[in-house]
Design a protein around this motif. Sequence first.
Motif, PDB file in Angstrom:
ATOM      1  N   SER A   1     -81.642 -40.049  92.635  1.00  0.00           N
ATOM      2  CA  SER A   1     -81.848 -39.020  93.661  1.00  0.00           C
ATOM      3  C   SER A   1     -83.276 -38.495  93.649  1.00  0.00           C
ATOM      4  CB  SER A   1     -80.856 -37.862  93.465  1.00  0.00           C
ATOM      5  OG  SER A   1     -81.034 -37.247  92.200  1.00  0.00           O
ATOM      6  N   SER A   2     -83.822 -38.263  92.450  1.00  0.00           N
ATOM      7  CA  SER A   2     -85.184 -37.722  92.373  1.00  0.00           C
ATOM      8  C   SER A   2     -86.227 -38.750  92.799  1.00  0.00           C
ATOM      9  CB  SER A   2     -85.484 -37.228  90.959  1.00  0.00           C
ATOM     10  OG  SER A   2     -85.348 -38.279  90.013  1.00  0.00           O
ATOM     11  N   ALA A   3     -85.966 -40.028  92.472  1.00  0.00           N
ATOM     12  CA  ALA A   3     -86.896 -41.078  92.897  1.00  0.00           C
ATOM     13  C   ALA A   3     -86.879 -41.225  94.411  1.00  0.00           C
ATOM     14  CB  ALA A   3     -86.534 -42.401  92.231  1.00  0.00           C
ATOM     15  N   ALA A   4     -85.687 -41.128  95.004  1.00  0.00           N
ATOM     16  CA  ALA A   4     -85.564 -41.275  96.452  1.00  0.00           C
ATOM     17  C   ALA A   4     -86.237 -40.130  97.194  1.00  0.00           C
ATOM     18  CB  ALA A   4     -84.095 -41.369  96.840  1.00  0.00           C
ATOM     19  N   LEU A   5     -86.232 -38.946  96.585  1.00  0.00           N
ATOM     20  CA  LEU A   5     -86.769 -37.761  97.255  1.00  0.00           C
ATOM     21  C   LEU A   5     -88.129 -37.332  96.695  1.00  0.00           C
ATOM     22  CD1 LEU A   5     -83.439 -35.728  97.550  1.00  0.00           C
ATOM     23  CD2 LEU A   5     -84.601 -37.028  99.338  1.00  0.00           C
ATOM     24  N   GLY A   6     -88.726 -38.173  95.875  1.00  0.00           N
ATOM     25  CA  GLY A   6     -90.079 -37.897  95.389  1.00  0.00           C
ATOM     26  C   GLY A   6     -90.195 -36.744  94.429  1.00  0.00           C
ATOM     27  N   ALA A   7     -89.132 -36.508  93.620  1.00  0.00           N
ATOM     28  CA  ALA A   7     -89.170 -35.398  92.669  1.00  0.00           C
ATOM     29  C   ALA A   7     -89.385 -35.866  91.238  1.00  0.00           C
ATOM     30  CB  ALA A   7     -87.871 -34.595  92.753  1.00  0.00           C
ATOM     31  N   ALA A   8     -89.744 -37.142  91.061  1.00  0.00           N
ATOM     32  CA  ALA A   8     -89.967 -37.669  89.716  1.00  0.00           C
ATOM     33  C   ALA A   8     -90.963 -38.814  89.781  1.00  0.00           C
ATOM     34  CB  ALA A   8     -88.651 -38.133  89.096  1.00  0.00           C
ATOM     35  N   GLN A   9     -91.599 -39.042  88.657  1.00  0.00           N
ATOM     36  CA  GLN A   9     -92.544 -40.153  88.534  1.00  0.00           C
ATOM     37  C   GLN A   9     -92.072 -41.091  87.428  1.00  0.00           C
ATOM     38  OE1 GLN A   9     -96.449 -38.561  87.850  1.00  0.00           O
ATOM     39  NE2 GLN A   9     -96.756 -37.967  89.986  1.00  0.00           N
ATOM     40  N   PHE A  10     -91.948 -42.367  87.761  1.00  0.00           N
ATOM     41  CA  PHE A  10     -91.540 -43.357  86.775  1.00  0.00           C
ATOM     42  C   PHE A  10     -92.776 -44.104  86.286  1.00  0.00           C
ATOM     43  CE2 PHE A  10     -87.552 -42.601  88.925  1.00  0.00           C
ATOM     44  CZ  PHE A  10     -86.626 -42.658  87.892  1.00  0.00           C
ATOM     45  N   THR A  11     -93.024 -44.013  85.016  1.00  0.00           N
ATOM     46  CA  THR A  11     -94.125 -44.739  84.396  1.00  0.00           C
ATOM     47  C   THR A  11     -93.539 -45.564  83.248  1.00  0.00           C
ATOM     48  OG1 THR A  11     -94.580 -42.985  82.781  1.00  0.00           O
ATOM     49  CG2 THR A  11     -95.704 -42.841  84.920  1.00  0.00           C
ATOM     50  N   PRO A  12     -94.246 -46.595  82.790  1.00  0.00           N
ATOM     51  CA  PRO A  12     -93.743 -47.367  81.641  1.00  0.00           C
ATOM     52  C   PRO A  12     -93.440 -46.492  80.433  1.00  0.00           C
ATOM     53  CG  PRO A  12     -95.558 -48.520  82.698  1.00  0.00           C
ATOM     54  CD  PRO A  12     -95.478 -47.178  83.356  1.00  0.00           C
ATOM     55  N   ARG A  13     -94.247 -45.459  80.233  1.00  0.00           N
ATOM     56  CA  ARG A  13     -94.027 -44.559  79.098  1.00  0.00           C
ATOM     57  C   ARG A  13     -92.708 -43.806  79.230  1.00  0.00           C
ATOM     58  NH1 ARG A  13     -95.159 -39.506  79.268  1.00  0.00           N
ATOM     59  NH2 ARG A  13     -96.558 -39.794  81.040  1.00  0.00           N
ATOM     60  N   ILE A  14     -92.415 -43.306  80.429  1.00  0.00           N
ATOM     61  CA  ILE A  14     -91.174 -42.583  80.665  1.00  0.00           C
ATOM     62  C   ILE A  14     -89.975 -43.514  80.493  1.00  0.00           C
ATOM     63  CG2 ILE A  14     -89.801 -41.388  82.408  1.00  0.00           C
ATOM     64  CD1 ILE A  14     -91.992 -39.666  81.307  1.00  0.00           C
ATOM     65  N   VAL A  15     -90.091 -44.729  81.024  1.00  0.00           N
ATOM     66  CA  VAL A  15     -88.993 -45.693  80.924  1.00  0.00           C
ATOM     67  C   VAL A  15     -88.731 -46.058  79.464  1.00  0.00           C
ATOM     68  CG1 VAL A  15     -88.242 -48.033  81.500  1.00  0.00           C
ATOM     69  CG2 VAL A  15     -89.363 -46.617  83.239  1.00  0.00           C
ATOM     70  N   LEU A  16     -89.801 -46.307  78.691  1.00  0.00           N
ATOM     71  CA  LEU A  16     -89.640 -46.677  77.283  1.00  0.00           C
ATOM     72  C   LEU A  16     -89.052 -45.518  76.480  1.00  0.00           C
ATOM     73  CD1 LEU A  16     -90.046 -48.490  74.834  1.00  0.00           C
ATOM     74  CD2 LEU A  16     -92.429 -47.678  74.703  1.00  0.00           C
ATOM     75  N   GLY A  17     -89.652 -44.347  76.594  1.00  0.00           N
ATOM     76  CA  GLY A  17     -89.147 -43.194  75.845  1.00  0.00           C
ATOM     77  C   GLY A  17     -87.738 -42.825  76.265  1.00  0.00           C
ATOM     78  N   GLY A  18     -87.479 -42.871  77.567  1.00  0.00           N
ATOM     79  CA  GLY A  18     -86.141 -42.561  78.052  1.00  0.00           C
ATOM     80  C   GLY A  18     -85.109 -43.551  77.546  1.00  0.00           C
ATOM     81  N   SER A  19     -85.476 -44.822  77.456  1.00  0.00           N
ATOM     82  CA  SER A  19     -84.550 -45.840  76.961  1.00  0.00           C
ATOM     83  C   SER A  19     -84.168 -45.570  75.508  1.00  0.00           C
ATOM     84  CB  SER A  19     -85.188 -47.227  77.083  1.00  0.00           C
ATOM     85  OG  SER A  19     -85.454 -47.538  78.437  1.00  0.00           O
ATOM     86  N   LEU A  20     -85.128 -45.134  74.710  1.00  0.00           N
ATOM     87  CA  LEU A  20     -84.842 -44.822  73.307  1.00  0.00           C
ATOM     88  C   LEU A  20     -83.912 -43.614  73.197  1.00  0.00           C
ATOM     89  CD1 LEU A  20     -88.394 -45.317  71.727  1.00  0.00           C
ATOM     90  CD2 LEU A  20     -86.439 -46.880  71.645  1.00  0.00           C
ATOM     91  N   ILE A  21     -84.144 -42.594  74.022  1.00  0.00           N
ATOM     92  CA  ILE A  21     -83.291 -41.402  73.994  1.00  0.00           C
ATOM     93  C   ILE A  21     -81.874 -41.748  74.418  1.00  0.00           C
ATOM     94  CG2 ILE A  21     -82.896 -39.133  75.043  1.00  0.00           C
ATOM     95  CD1 ILE A  21     -85.958 -38.883  75.304  1.00  0.00           C
ATOM     96  N   VAL A  22     -81.740 -42.522  75.498  1.00  0.00           N
ATOM     97  CA  VAL A  22     -80.418 -42.905  75.991  1.00  0.00           C
ATOM     98  C   VAL A  22     -79.699 -43.795  74.977  1.00  0.00           C
ATOM     99  CG1 VAL A  22     -79.183 -44.197  77.770  1.00  0.00           C
ATOM    100  CG2 VAL A  22     -81.040 -42.652  78.418  1.00  0.00           C
ATOM    101  N   LEU A  23     -80.431 -44.709  74.345  1.00  0.00           N
ATOM    102  CA  LEU A  23     -79.833 -45.575  73.332  1.00  0.00           C
ATOM    103  C   LEU A  23     -79.287 -44.748  72.171  1.00  0.00           C
ATOM    104  CD1 LEU A  23     -79.190 -48.334  72.133  1.00  0.00           C
ATOM    105  CD2 LEU A  23     -81.545 -48.422  71.254  1.00  0.00           C
ATOM    106  N   ALA A  24     -80.057 -43.753  71.738  1.00  0.00           N
ATOM    107  CA  ALA A  24     -79.587 -42.881  70.655  1.00  0.00           C
ATOM    108  C   ALA A  24     -78.330 -42.127  71.075  1.00  0.00           C
ATOM    109  CB  ALA A  24     -80.693 -41.893  70.268  1.00  0.00           C
ATOM    110  N   ALA A  25     -78.282 -41.670  72.329  1.00  0.00           N
ATOM    111  CA  ALA A  25     -77.109 -40.954  72.823  1.00  0.00           C
ATOM    112  C   ALA A  25     -75.890 -41.865  72.887  1.00  0.00           C
ATOM    113  CB  ALA A  25     -77.404 -40.364  74.201  1.00  0.00           C
ATOM    114  N   VAL A  26     -76.085 -43.111  73.341  1.00  0.00           N
ATOM    115  CA  VAL A  26     -74.976 -44.065  73.412  1.00  0.00           C
ATOM    116  C   VAL A  26     -74.454 -44.379  72.007  1.00  0.00           C
ATOM    117  CG1 VAL A  26     -74.354 -46.444  73.996  1.00  0.00           C
ATOM    118  CG2 VAL A  26     -75.701 -45.086  75.592  1.00  0.00           C
TER     119      VAL A  26
END
Length: 311
Positions: free
Chosen positions: A267-292
Amino acid sequence: MAARKLDAHATGHAARLAAMALVVNAFVWGVSWWPFRQLHGYGLHPLWTTGMTYLVVACGLLLLNFKAVRGLAACPQLWLMGLAAGVTNVCFNWAVTVGDVVRVVLLFYLMPAWSVLVAWWLLGEKPTLASLLRLLLAMVGVLVVLKTPESPWPVPQDLADGLALAGGLSFALTNCLLRKYGHTSSGSRMLAMFGGSGLLATSAALVGMSLHIVPAPALQLAGLPLLAGLTLAFIASNAALQYGAARLAAGTTAIVMLTEILFASISSAALGAAQFTPRIVLGGSLIVLAAVLAAIAPSLAASKRAASGAQ
Protein backbone atom coordinates in the motif's frame (compact mmCIF):
# COMPACT_ATOMS: atom_id res chain seq x y z
CA MET A 1 -14.67 -43.19 8.16
CA ALA A 2 -17.18 -40.75 6.76
CA ALA A 3 -17.58 -39.15 10.19
CA ARG A 4 -13.82 -38.73 10.50
CA LYS A 5 -13.64 -37.10 7.09
CA LEU A 6 -16.43 -34.71 8.06
CA ASP A 7 -14.63 -33.84 11.31
CA ALA A 8 -11.37 -33.24 9.46
CA HIS A 9 -13.15 -31.09 6.89
CA ALA A 10 -14.85 -29.07 9.63
CA THR A 11 -11.54 -28.63 11.46
CA GLY A 12 -9.80 -27.50 8.28
CA HIS A 13 -12.62 -25.09 7.49
CA ALA A 14 -12.44 -23.59 10.99
CA ALA A 15 -8.67 -23.18 10.67
CA ARG A 16 -9.06 -21.43 7.32
CA LEU A 17 -11.66 -19.06 8.78
CA ALA A 18 -9.38 -18.32 11.73
CA ALA A 19 -6.44 -17.62 9.42
CA MET A 20 -8.61 -15.35 7.26
CA ALA A 21 -9.68 -13.46 10.39
CA LEU A 22 -6.04 -12.88 11.30
CA VAL A 23 -5.32 -11.68 7.77
CA VAL A 24 -8.18 -9.18 8.14
CA ASN A 25 -6.59 -7.90 11.34
CA ALA A 26 -3.18 -7.64 9.67
CA PHE A 27 -4.72 -5.84 6.69
CA VAL A 28 -6.39 -3.22 8.87
CA TRP A 29 -3.15 -2.48 10.70
CA GLY A 30 -1.08 -2.70 7.53
CA VAL A 31 -3.07 0.02 5.78
CA SER A 32 -4.04 2.05 8.88
CA TRP A 33 -1.28 4.53 8.05
CA TRP A 34 -3.41 5.92 5.22
CA PRO A 35 -6.46 7.04 7.27
CA PHE A 36 -4.15 8.40 9.96
CA ARG A 37 -2.36 10.52 7.38
CA GLN A 38 -5.63 11.64 5.80
CA LEU A 39 -7.05 12.64 9.17
CA HIS A 40 -3.81 14.48 9.93
CA GLY A 41 -4.40 16.44 6.76
CA TYR A 42 -7.95 17.15 7.90
CA GLY A 43 -6.59 18.76 11.09
CA LEU A 44 -6.50 15.84 13.53
CA HIS A 45 -3.09 14.88 14.94
CA PRO A 46 -2.56 11.08 15.26
CA LEU A 47 -2.57 11.39 19.06
CA TRP A 48 -6.07 12.86 18.95
CA THR A 49 -7.18 10.24 16.43
CA THR A 50 -5.83 7.42 18.60
CA GLY A 51 -7.43 8.84 21.73
CA MET A 52 -10.84 9.34 20.14
CA THR A 53 -11.05 5.97 18.39
CA TYR A 54 -9.86 3.91 21.35
CA LEU A 55 -12.04 5.71 23.89
CA VAL A 56 -15.07 5.07 21.67
CA VAL A 57 -14.16 1.38 21.51
CA ALA A 58 -13.65 1.28 25.29
CA CYS A 59 -17.08 2.83 25.84
CA GLY A 60 -18.59 0.24 23.51
CA LEU A 61 -16.94 -2.55 25.49
CA LEU A 62 -18.38 -1.12 28.69
CA LEU A 63 -21.85 -1.10 27.21
CA LEU A 64 -21.54 -4.69 26.02
CA ASN A 65 -19.82 -6.07 29.12
CA PHE A 66 -19.91 -3.79 32.14
CA LYS A 67 -18.79 -6.71 34.33
CA ALA A 68 -15.31 -6.23 32.87
CA VAL A 69 -14.90 -3.35 35.33
CA ARG A 70 -14.98 -5.87 38.17
CA GLY A 71 -12.04 -7.67 36.64
CA LEU A 72 -10.09 -4.42 36.51
CA ALA A 73 -10.92 -3.70 40.13
CA ALA A 74 -9.89 -7.21 41.17
CA CYS A 75 -6.59 -6.99 39.27
CA PRO A 76 -5.48 -3.35 39.05
CA GLN A 77 -2.18 -4.58 37.57
CA LEU A 78 -4.07 -4.83 34.30
CA TRP A 79 -3.68 -1.07 34.01
CA LEU A 80 0.06 -1.68 33.59
CA MET A 81 -0.85 -3.72 30.53
CA GLY A 82 -3.16 -0.92 29.45
CA LEU A 83 -0.31 1.56 29.81
CA ALA A 84 2.01 -0.64 27.73
CA ALA A 85 -0.66 -1.05 25.07
CA GLY A 86 -1.20 2.70 25.09
CA VAL A 87 2.48 3.41 24.49
CA THR A 88 2.44 0.83 21.67
CA ASN A 89 -0.49 2.42 19.88
CA VAL A 90 0.64 6.00 20.43
CA CYS A 91 4.11 5.26 19.07
CA PHE A 92 3.00 3.17 16.10
CA ASN A 93 0.15 5.43 14.96
CA TRP A 94 2.24 8.57 15.28
CA ALA A 95 5.22 6.98 13.53
CA VAL A 96 3.32 5.73 10.45
CA THR A 97 1.72 9.15 10.11
CA VAL A 98 4.98 11.09 9.92
CA GLY A 99 7.58 8.54 8.77
CA ASP A 100 8.44 6.16 5.97
CA VAL A 101 5.80 3.46 6.40
CA VAL A 102 7.90 0.39 5.53
CA ARG A 103 10.82 1.58 7.64
CA VAL A 104 8.48 2.17 10.61
CA VAL A 105 6.77 -1.21 10.29
CA LEU A 106 10.08 -3.06 10.03
CA LEU A 107 11.52 -1.35 13.11
CA PHE A 108 8.27 -1.98 14.97
CA TYR A 109 8.45 -5.69 14.16
CA LEU A 110 11.63 -5.98 16.15
CA MET A 111 9.05 -6.93 18.81
CA PRO A 112 9.82 -10.71 18.78
CA ALA A 113 13.46 -9.90 19.48
CA TRP A 114 12.59 -7.53 22.31
CA SER A 115 10.35 -10.27 23.75
CA VAL A 116 13.43 -12.38 24.54
CA LEU A 117 14.77 -9.69 26.88
CA VAL A 118 11.40 -8.62 28.31
CA ALA A 119 10.34 -12.22 29.09
CA TRP A 120 13.69 -12.79 30.82
CA TRP A 121 13.16 -9.72 32.98
CA LEU A 122 9.41 -9.96 33.60
CA LEU A 123 8.63 -13.68 33.49
CA GLY A 124 11.98 -15.13 34.50
CA GLU A 125 12.28 -17.06 31.22
CA LYS A 126 15.99 -17.54 30.69
CA PRO A 127 16.79 -17.12 26.99
CA THR A 128 18.06 -20.12 25.05
CA LEU A 129 20.97 -20.05 22.66
CA ALA A 130 18.52 -20.17 19.74
CA SER A 131 16.56 -17.17 21.06
CA LEU A 132 19.76 -15.18 21.55
CA LEU A 133 20.82 -15.98 17.99
CA ARG A 134 17.42 -14.77 16.73
CA LEU A 135 17.89 -11.61 18.77
CA LEU A 136 21.30 -11.09 17.22
CA LEU A 137 19.88 -11.68 13.72
CA ALA A 138 17.13 -9.13 14.29
CA MET A 139 19.54 -6.58 15.73
CA VAL A 140 21.80 -6.91 12.69
CA GLY A 141 18.75 -6.27 10.52
CA VAL A 142 17.89 -3.15 12.52
CA LEU A 143 21.42 -1.82 12.21
CA VAL A 144 21.26 -2.31 8.45
CA VAL A 145 17.92 -0.47 8.28
CA LEU A 146 19.09 2.39 10.49
CA LYS A 147 22.42 2.96 8.74
CA THR A 148 22.01 5.56 6.03
CA PRO A 149 24.66 7.04 3.70
CA GLU A 150 24.15 10.40 5.43
CA SER A 151 24.87 9.04 8.92
CA PRO A 152 28.18 7.54 10.08
CA TRP A 153 26.39 5.48 12.76
CA PRO A 154 23.32 3.20 12.65
CA VAL A 155 21.15 5.31 14.95
CA PRO A 156 17.52 6.51 14.70
CA GLN A 157 17.36 9.23 12.07
CA ASP A 158 14.18 11.02 13.09
CA LEU A 159 11.12 11.00 15.36
CA ALA A 160 9.48 8.18 13.40
CA ASP A 161 12.47 5.86 13.92
CA GLY A 162 12.47 6.46 17.67
CA LEU A 163 8.71 5.99 17.94
CA ALA A 164 8.83 2.74 15.94
CA LEU A 165 11.56 1.25 18.14
CA ALA A 166 9.79 2.33 21.34
CA GLY A 167 6.50 0.97 20.01
CA GLY A 168 8.02 -2.43 19.27
CA LEU A 169 9.54 -2.62 22.76
CA SER A 170 6.25 -1.68 24.43
CA PHE A 171 4.43 -4.20 22.19
CA ALA A 172 6.75 -6.92 23.51
CA LEU A 173 6.01 -5.75 27.06
CA THR A 174 2.27 -5.83 26.33
CA ASN A 175 2.46 -9.42 25.09
CA CYS A 176 4.43 -10.55 28.13
CA LEU A 177 1.94 -8.86 30.45
CA LEU A 178 -0.88 -10.60 28.57
CA ARG A 179 0.77 -13.91 29.43
CA LYS A 180 1.45 -12.87 33.02
CA TYR A 181 -2.18 -11.91 33.60
CA GLY A 182 -3.71 -14.51 31.29
CA HIS A 183 -5.83 -15.82 34.19
CA THR A 184 -8.00 -12.68 34.09
CA SER A 185 -11.10 -12.38 31.93
CA SER A 186 -10.63 -11.45 28.27
CA GLY A 187 -13.19 -8.65 28.67
CA SER A 188 -11.17 -7.03 31.43
CA ARG A 189 -7.95 -7.31 29.43
CA MET A 190 -9.56 -5.76 26.35
CA LEU A 191 -11.04 -2.93 28.41
CA ALA A 192 -7.64 -2.24 29.99
CA MET A 193 -5.90 -2.20 26.61
CA PHE A 194 -8.42 -0.02 24.78
CA GLY A 195 -9.11 2.21 27.77
CA GLY A 196 -5.42 2.59 28.54
CA SER A 197 -4.63 3.39 24.92
CA GLY A 198 -7.39 5.97 24.68
CA LEU A 199 -6.56 7.67 27.97
CA LEU A 200 -2.81 7.73 27.34
CA ALA A 201 -3.16 9.07 23.79
CA THR A 202 -5.57 11.78 24.93
CA SER A 203 -3.33 12.73 27.86
CA ALA A 204 -0.29 12.85 25.60
CA ALA A 205 -2.18 15.02 23.15
CA LEU A 206 -3.19 17.45 25.91
CA VAL A 207 0.39 17.67 27.19
CA GLY A 208 1.68 18.10 23.65
CA MET A 209 -0.85 20.85 23.02
CA SER A 210 0.22 22.70 26.17
CA LEU A 211 3.84 22.49 24.96
CA HIS A 212 2.83 23.63 21.46
CA ILE A 213 3.98 20.30 19.99
CA VAL A 214 0.53 18.96 19.13
CA PRO A 215 -2.08 21.28 17.61
CA ALA A 216 -5.57 21.45 19.07
CA PRO A 217 -8.08 19.16 17.35
CA ALA A 218 -9.64 20.93 14.39
CA LEU A 219 -11.16 18.11 12.36
CA GLN A 220 -12.90 19.24 9.19
CA LEU A 221 -16.37 17.86 8.55
CA ALA A 222 -15.07 15.95 5.54
CA GLY A 223 -12.91 13.87 7.89
CA LEU A 224 -15.75 12.67 10.14
CA PRO A 225 -16.75 9.68 7.95
CA LEU A 226 -13.11 8.62 7.79
CA LEU A 227 -12.77 8.83 11.58
CA ALA A 228 -15.93 6.76 12.03
CA GLY A 229 -14.71 4.24 9.48
CA LEU A 230 -11.34 3.91 11.20
CA THR A 231 -13.05 3.30 14.53
CA LEU A 232 -15.25 0.58 13.02
CA ALA A 233 -12.21 -0.95 11.32
CA PHE A 234 -10.36 -1.18 14.64
CA ILE A 235 -13.39 -2.82 16.26
CA ALA A 236 -13.63 -5.34 13.42
CA SER A 237 -9.88 -6.03 13.44
CA ASN A 238 -9.87 -6.67 17.19
CA ALA A 239 -12.84 -9.03 16.88
CA ALA A 240 -11.03 -10.82 14.06
CA LEU A 241 -7.87 -11.09 16.17
CA GLN A 242 -9.78 -12.51 19.13
CA TYR A 243 -11.50 -15.06 16.87
CA GLY A 244 -8.38 -16.13 15.00
CA ALA A 245 -5.89 -16.18 17.87
CA ALA A 246 -8.23 -18.32 19.99
CA ARG A 247 -8.39 -21.03 17.29
CA LEU A 248 -4.84 -21.24 15.99
CA ALA A 249 -1.50 -22.05 17.58
CA ALA A 250 0.48 -19.05 18.79
CA GLY A 251 3.23 -19.71 16.26
CA THR A 252 0.76 -19.86 13.39
CA THR A 253 -0.88 -16.64 14.60
CA ALA A 254 2.49 -14.86 14.72
CA ILE A 255 3.40 -15.93 11.19
CA VAL A 256 0.04 -14.90 9.73
CA MET A 257 0.27 -11.55 11.49
CA LEU A 258 3.51 -10.86 9.64
CA THR A 259 1.38 -10.29 6.54
CA GLU A 260 0.91 -6.81 8.01
CA ILE A 261 4.37 -6.01 6.66
CA LEU A 262 3.24 -7.16 3.21
CA PHE A 263 0.09 -5.04 3.28
CA ALA A 264 1.99 -2.01 4.56
CA SER A 265 4.71 -2.43 1.93
CA ILE A 266 2.34 -2.82 -1.02
CA SER A 267 0.00 0.00 0.00
CA SER A 268 2.77 2.46 0.88
CA ALA A 269 4.72 1.67 -2.29
CA ALA A 270 1.60 2.16 -4.41
CA LEU A 271 0.84 5.51 -2.77
CA GLY A 272 4.40 6.80 -2.52
CA ALA A 273 4.68 6.65 1.27
CA ALA A 274 7.82 4.50 1.39
CA GLN A 275 11.18 4.12 -0.28
CA PHE A 276 12.59 0.70 -1.12
CA THR A 277 16.36 0.52 -1.22
CA PRO A 278 18.65 -2.54 -1.17
CA ARG A 279 19.56 -1.64 2.40
CA ILE A 280 15.92 -1.60 3.53
CA VAL A 281 15.20 -4.88 1.74
CA LEU A 282 18.26 -6.60 3.26
CA GLY A 283 17.71 -5.32 6.80
CA GLY A 284 13.99 -5.96 6.59
CA SER A 285 14.58 -9.53 5.41
CA LEU A 286 16.76 -10.22 8.45
CA ILE A 287 14.15 -8.78 10.83
CA VAL A 288 11.33 -10.77 9.22
CA LEU A 289 13.43 -13.95 9.23
CA ALA A 290 14.08 -13.53 12.96
CA ALA A 291 10.35 -13.02 13.55
CA VAL A 292 9.45 -16.13 11.53
CA LEU A 293 12.02 -18.22 13.41
CA ALA A 294 10.62 -16.95 16.72
CA ALA A 295 7.10 -17.89 15.57
CA ILE A 296 7.95 -21.45 14.58
CA ALA A 297 10.28 -22.13 17.52
CA PRO A 298 7.51 -23.32 19.93
CA SER A 299 6.18 -25.77 17.32
CA LEU A 300 9.66 -27.17 16.68
CA ALA A 301 10.25 -27.55 20.42
CA ALA A 302 6.90 -29.33 20.84
CA SER A 303 7.72 -31.70 17.95
CA LYS A 304 11.07 -32.59 19.53
CA ARG A 305 9.41 -33.28 22.89
CA ALA A 306 6.80 -35.46 21.22
CA ALA A 307 9.47 -37.37 19.33
CA SER A 308 11.55 -37.95 22.47
CA GLY A 309 8.44 -39.03 24.37
CA ALA A 310 7.54 -41.53 21.68
CA GLN A 311 11.00 -43.05 21.97
